[in-house]
Write a protein that holds these residues in place. Structure first.
Motif, mmCIF file in Angstrom:
data_model
loop_
_atom_site.group_PDB
_atom_site.id
_atom_site.type_symbol
_atom_site.label_atom_id
_atom_site.label_comp_id
_atom_site.label_asym_id
_atom_site.label_seq_id
_atom_site.Cartn_x
_atom_site.Cartn_y
_atom_site.Cartn_z
ATOM 1 N N LEU A 128 6.413 1.585 14.580
ATOM 2 C CA LEU A 128 6.550 3.031 14.725
ATOM 3 C C LEU A 128 6.732 3.583 13.318
ATOM 4 C CD1 LEU A 128 9.178 3.408 17.614
ATOM 5 C CD2 LEU A 128 6.679 3.405 17.767
ATOM 6 N N ALA A 129 6.120 4.734 13.039
ATOM 7 C CA ALA A 129 6.262 5.286 11.683
ATOM 8 C C ALA A 129 6.769 6.711 11.757
ATOM 9 C CB ALA A 129 4.921 5.247 10.963
ATOM 10 N N SER A 130 7.601 7.076 10.813
ATOM 11 C CA SER A 130 8.016 8.477 10.730
ATOM 12 C C SER A 130 6.889 9.253 10.048
ATOM 13 C CB SER A 130 9.318 8.607 9.950
ATOM 14 O OG SER A 130 9.060 8.529 8.579
ATOM 15 N N GLU A 131 6.889 10.575 10.269
ATOM 16 C CA GLU A 131 5.784 11.409 9.761
ATOM 17 C C GLU A 131 5.587 11.267 8.257
ATOM 18 O OE1 GLU A 131 5.913 15.138 12.914
ATOM 19 O OE2 GLU A 131 7.251 15.082 11.175
ATOM 20 N N HIS A 132 6.674 11.043 7.528
ATOM 21 C CA HIS A 132 6.505 10.997 6.066
ATOM 22 C C HIS A 132 6.299 9.583 5.514
ATOM 23 C CE1 HIS A 132 10.999 10.390 5.746
ATOM 24 N NE2 HIS A 132 10.543 9.513 4.897
ATOM 25 N N ALA A 133 6.099 8.615 6.403
ATOM 26 C CA ALA A 133 5.898 7.228 5.933
ATOM 27 C C ALA A 133 4.590 7.107 5.138
ATOM 28 C CB ALA A 133 5.856 6.282 7.133
ATOM 29 N N GLU A 134 4.604 6.226 4.160
ATOM 30 C CA GLU A 134 3.377 5.917 3.407
ATOM 31 C C GLU A 134 3.248 4.407 3.341
ATOM 32 O OE1 GLU A 134 2.498 7.916 -0.279
ATOM 33 O OE2 GLU A 134 3.718 9.624 0.327
ATOM 34 N N LEU A 135 2.048 3.927 3.633
ATOM 35 C CA LEU A 135 1.855 2.480 3.743
ATOM 36 C C LEU A 135 0.756 2.026 2.797
ATOM 37 C CD1 LEU A 135 2.354 3.880 6.781
ATOM 38 C CD2 LEU A 135 2.429 1.501 7.441
ATOM 39 N N GLY A 136 0.911 0.834 2.259
ATOM 40 C CA GLY A 136 -0.151 0.349 1.386
ATOM 41 C C GLY A 136 0.186 -0.962 0.710
ATOM 42 N N PHE A 137 -0.813 -1.454 -0.008
ATOM 43 C CA PHE A 137 -0.664 -2.707 -0.764
ATOM 44 C C PHE A 137 -0.952 -2.429 -2.238
ATOM 45 C CE2 PHE A 137 -1.194 -4.580 3.465
ATOM 46 C CZ PHE A 137 -0.236 -5.587 3.413
ATOM 47 N N PRO A 138 0.089 -2.214 -3.057
ATOM 48 C CA PRO A 138 -0.150 -1.901 -4.474
ATOM 49 C C PRO A 138 -0.374 -3.137 -5.353
ATOM 50 C CG PRO A 138 2.100 -1.319 -3.777
ATOM 51 C CD PRO A 138 1.504 -2.164 -2.712
ATOM 52 N N GLU A 139 -0.527 -4.315 -4.736
ATOM 53 C CA GLU A 139 -0.596 -5.566 -5.520
ATOM 54 C C GLU A 139 -1.670 -5.553 -6.609
ATOM 55 O OE1 GLU A 139 0.334 -5.444 -2.438
ATOM 56 O OE2 GLU A 139 1.780 -7.030 -1.995
ATOM 57 N N MET A 140 -2.848 -4.948 -6.315
ATOM 58 C CA MET A 140 -3.935 -4.953 -7.319
ATOM 59 C C MET A 140 -3.471 -4.369 -8.648
ATOM 60 S SD MET A 140 -6.830 -6.298 -6.478
ATOM 61 C CE MET A 140 -6.412 -7.492 -5.227
ATOM 62 N N LYS A 141 -2.609 -3.349 -8.566
ATOM 63 C CA LYS A 141 -2.120 -2.707 -9.803
ATOM 64 C C LYS A 141 -1.344 -3.705 -10.650
ATOM 65 C CE LYS A 141 -1.641 1.980 -8.067
ATOM 66 N NZ LYS A 141 -1.054 2.112 -6.741
ATOM 67 N N LEU A 142 -0.746 -4.694 -9.983
ATOM 68 C CA LEU A 142 0.043 -5.699 -10.697
ATOM 69 C C LEU A 142 -0.795 -6.932 -11.036
ATOM 70 C CD1 LEU A 142 3.218 -5.505 -8.410
ATOM 71 C CD2 LEU A 142 3.028 -4.579 -10.709
#
Ligand code: COA
Length: 268
Positions: A128-142
């Motif tokens: 379940l996600a709240s309206e302001h949730a943000e999801l992702g995989f930032p691994e490439m940046k690292l």
């Protein structure tokens, strides 16, 4: 809610009748997952598995900003090729334990779910996600790849095309987009997230515990054989990147930018 007797440093475990809440509790670090948190999560899951009164689990992040922003990057900074394998294996094992738990597990995503935070949510049965949730995989940046099961559970959940957009482009998506792609099951206002998670737990509790457990294990068996091989592949590829100077530079640069920011704050 009554706290479960054992006290932890990085999580909170609270029991509300038949539901047990696990709260990721490093709000000043946006609930980033360090080695202690992994150990404590593992212990908590063992406790819940043995507790016959506990029939459903809800995982949430402390504070309003994050479920979890993933692996603690200061720990990634210290990894060598030798220790990277152990690091990846440890996270994979703990998240496998979430998936294998004989009771349903709900992720209540109350803000950022990034990298390892999203990998943890993906090991849960419901999101379940709240309206302001943000999801992702930032691994490439690292200069790295997800190493705690994300490269396997993400394509199983949303398909390979969306998984490539999320991991290879590093796209961070808002809750409504996550819902569209099937990454979360429902989006709710922030102030009702806990109540919605509880309501979902109550619905699950209407079923026979053994029927629920068997349903969960039967469904998980669809991915199990390929998951084992996939996790090994993920680990090997994760480890390889720690032999490169470029990956190390990217991780160092992320952490040193942080240090500069902290330094600036102190000057204010
Ligand atoms: N590991 C370690 N520390 C982390 C962290 C992580 N994954 N995510 C957040 N933090 C820490 C920050 O360093 C900061 O600590 P400080 O106050 O001591 O400097 C604190 O949490 C608050 O985060 P901050 O970055 O100041 O918040 P923000 O609103 O400016 O940015 C994010 C929020 C999520 C965009 C940013 O924290 C971020 O990019 N985090 C890393 C996410 C990531 O790459 N995760 C994958 C790891 S494999």
């Amino acid at each position: 809610m009554s706290p479960v007797s054992k006290s932890y440093k990085t999580i909170k475990l609270t029991k509300e009748q038949t539901t047990t809440w696990i709260t990721l509790n490093r709000p000043n670090k946006l609930n980033a997952i360090n080695a202690t948190m992994l150990e404590e999560l593992s212990e908590a899951l063992d406790t819940i598995e043995k507790d016959s009164e506990s029939r459903c689990v809800i995982i949430i992040g402390e504070g309003k900003r994050a479920f979890s922003t993933g692996a603690d990057i200061t720990e990634l900074q210290k990894l060598t090729q030798e220790t990277a394998s152990k690091f990846s294996r440890k996270g994979q094992k703990v998240f496998n334990k979430v998936e294998a738990l004989s009771k349903p597990v709900i992720a209540a995503i109350n803000g950022y779910a990034l990298g390892g935070g999203l990998e943890l949510a993906l090991a849960c049965d419901f999101r379940l996600a709240s309206e302001h949730a943000e999801l992702g995989f930032p691994e490439m940046k690292l200069g790295i790849i997800p190493g705690w099961g994300g490269s396997q559970r993400l394509p199983w959940t949303v398909g390979a095309a969306e998984a490539k957009r999320l991991i290879m482009l590093g796209n961070r998506v808002k809750a409504d987009e996550a819902l569209r792609m099937g990454l979360v099951d429902k989006v709710v206002p922030q102030n009702t997230l806990e109540a919605e998670a509880e309501a979902l737990a109550q619905r699950l509790l209407e079923s026979l515990p053994t029927a629920l457990k068997n349903a969960k294990h039967a469904i998980n068996s669809v991915t199990q054989r390929s998951l084992e091989a996939g996790l090994k592949k993920e680990r090997d590829l994760f480890v390889l990147l720690f032999s490169t100077k470029e990956t190390r530079e990217r991780i160092d640069s992320f952490v040193s930018k942080r240090n500069r920011k902290v330094g600036n704050r102190k000057l204010d």
